[in-house]
Design an enzyme around this catalytic site. Structure first.
Site, short mmCIF file in Angstrom:
data_model
loop_
_atom_site.label_atom_id
_atom_site.label_comp_id
_atom_site.label_asym_id
_atom_site.label_seq_id
_atom_site.Cartn_x
_atom_site.Cartn_y
_atom_site.Cartn_z
N PRO A 1 0.80 -1.19 0.00
CA PRO A 1 0.00 0.00 0.00
C PRO A 1 0.82 1.23 0.00
O PRO A 1 1.17 1.76 1.04
CB PRO A 1 -0.80 -0.08 1.27
N GLU A 2 1.11 1.72 -1.15
CA GLU A 2 1.57 3.10 -1.25
C GLU A 2 0.45 3.82 -2.00
O GLU A 2 -0.57 3.20 -2.28
CB GLU A 2 2.93 3.15 -1.97
N LYS B 1 -1.75 7.58 1.90
CA LYS B 1 -2.09 6.16 2.06
C LYS B 1 -3.29 5.95 2.94
O LYS B 1 -3.66 4.81 3.24
CB LYS B 1 -0.88 5.40 2.65
N ARG C 1 -0.66 -9.04 8.55
CA ARG C 1 0.22 -8.64 9.65
C ARG C 1 -0.45 -7.78 10.72
O ARG C 1 0.17 -7.48 11.74
CB ARG C 1 1.46 -7.93 9.08
N LYS D 1 15.13 20.30 6.43
CA LYS D 1 15.27 18.96 7.01
C LYS D 1 16.72 18.56 7.20
O LYS D 1 17.49 18.50 6.25
CB LYS D 1 14.57 17.93 6.11
N ARG E 1 15.14 -1.41 6.84
CA ARG E 1 14.52 -1.94 5.64
C ARG E 1 15.55 -1.86 4.53
O ARG E 1 16.70 -1.55 4.78
CB ARG E 1 13.24 -1.20 5.30
#
Length: 301
Positions: free
Chosen positions: A2-3, A61, A118, A179, A289
């Site tokens: 799911p993006e 999302k 999950r 950032k 990840r």
DNA sequence: ACGCTCACCTGATAGC
DNA sequence: TGCTATCAGGTGAGCG
């Protein structure tokens, strides 16, 4: 799934089935799928039962179904969530967590199955609040109504996504320049820009020839704009192909897979030649990840 | 206030 | 066969 492209496939898929339908029944098979539901607002089931769905809206999302109660059913797919439309009486899907029985004035009865291996995904009923900028809260096809300018409280902190007409490029570029972190972290930060996940972040960084650890505040305005253009291009292409699926885990509301996996340039292609320079692509551990990149085209500067 | 790590979960698959 | 390790597309609480 799911993006953004995969969630939009779900939104567009459920929209005609849920809009105008009354929620006739609710069955919760897995309480943990209600993690994001605040019981102080009322019991999940009671807040849905007998009420009408007005639309299907998405920001990034997050997906929500505005209700005639002034609240909304918020759906997040997490890592493995699916929404499947089934005929009443159909055998339960594997890992079925929640089932809504819908009664539509035109289409009759239908089951909406929330399936999630999950259990990182969830459903919740949430209160609505006005958007800060007064613009529509998210994408809802052509439909609009009093709910358009309202956003579920638990989604209010999520930034607009880059396909949203209300997305402000100058504000995004300014936030990026502030950032103090790597560019991939920034792309994945849903409070800066929403809808991008691990696959499309890697694809956009590949297209823009950026290393995932390139400091966000080191990008020139032109480079940042080029990256944003790459993000939009990739999301739009994935959308056109029905989203990315590697297996039966990721399917649309009818149980069919998308085809964008065939178009990926970097994600999951470690060891294969770079489509630009033929250097073998590599996979690196990052943020617990994987990041996939070309060590030659995407150097840290 | 901000950046970052980690917990939250199940299941498929690879290697021994 | 059966064990263990590794991997998977997301989010946000809580730490320094």
């Amino acid at each position: 799934m799911p993006e953004l492209p995969e969630v939009e496939v779900v939104r567009a898929g459920v929209e005609p089935a849920v809009t105008g339908a009354v929620i006739a029944g609710v069955e919760v098979f897995e309480e943990r799928s209600l993690r994001r539901h605040d019981p102080a607002l009322g019991p999940f089931t009671e807040m849905l039962q007998g009420h009408r769905v007005l639309a299907a809206v998405r920001r990034g999302k997050f997906l929500w179904l505005p209700l005639d109660t002034g609240r909304a059913l918020v759906v997040h797919l997490g890592m493995s969530g699916q929404v499947l439309l089934r005929s009443p009486g159909t055998d339960a899907d594997r890992q079925l967590r929640i089932r809504l029985a819908l009664d539509h004035p035109d289409h009759g009865e239908l089951w909406l199955n929330f399936v999630d291996q999950r259990i990182f995904g969830s459903m919740a009923v949430d209160a609505m609040q006005p958007t800060r900028d007064g613009l529509p809260a998210g994408f809802s096809g052509r439909a609009s109504g009093p709910w358009s300018g309202l956003i579920p409280s638990q989604v209010a902190h999520i930034a607009r996504d880059p396909l949203d007409p209300g997305f402000s490029t100058p504000l995004f570029l300014a936030a990026l320049a502030r950032k103090k972190t790597g560019i991939k972290r920034a792309l994945l930060d849903q409070t800066l820009i929403s809808g991008i996940g691990n696959i499309y972040a890697d694809e956009a960084l590949f297209a823009a020839r950026l290393h995932y650890e390139q400091p966000a505040d080191s990008l020139s305005p032109a480079k940042a704009r080029a990256l944003l253009a790459a993000v939009r291009s990739i999301l739009n292409r994935a959308l056109a192909e029905g989203g990315t699926s590697f297996d039966a885990q990721y399917v649309n509301v009818n149980g069919q897979s998308g085809y964008f996996a065939h178009s990926l340039s970097a994600y999951g292609r470690q060891g294969s030649p770079c489509p630009r320079c033929a250097t073998p692509l590599v996979r690196r551990q990052f943020m617990n990840r994987s990041s996939h990149l070309c060590p030659r085209c995407q150097r840290l500067r």
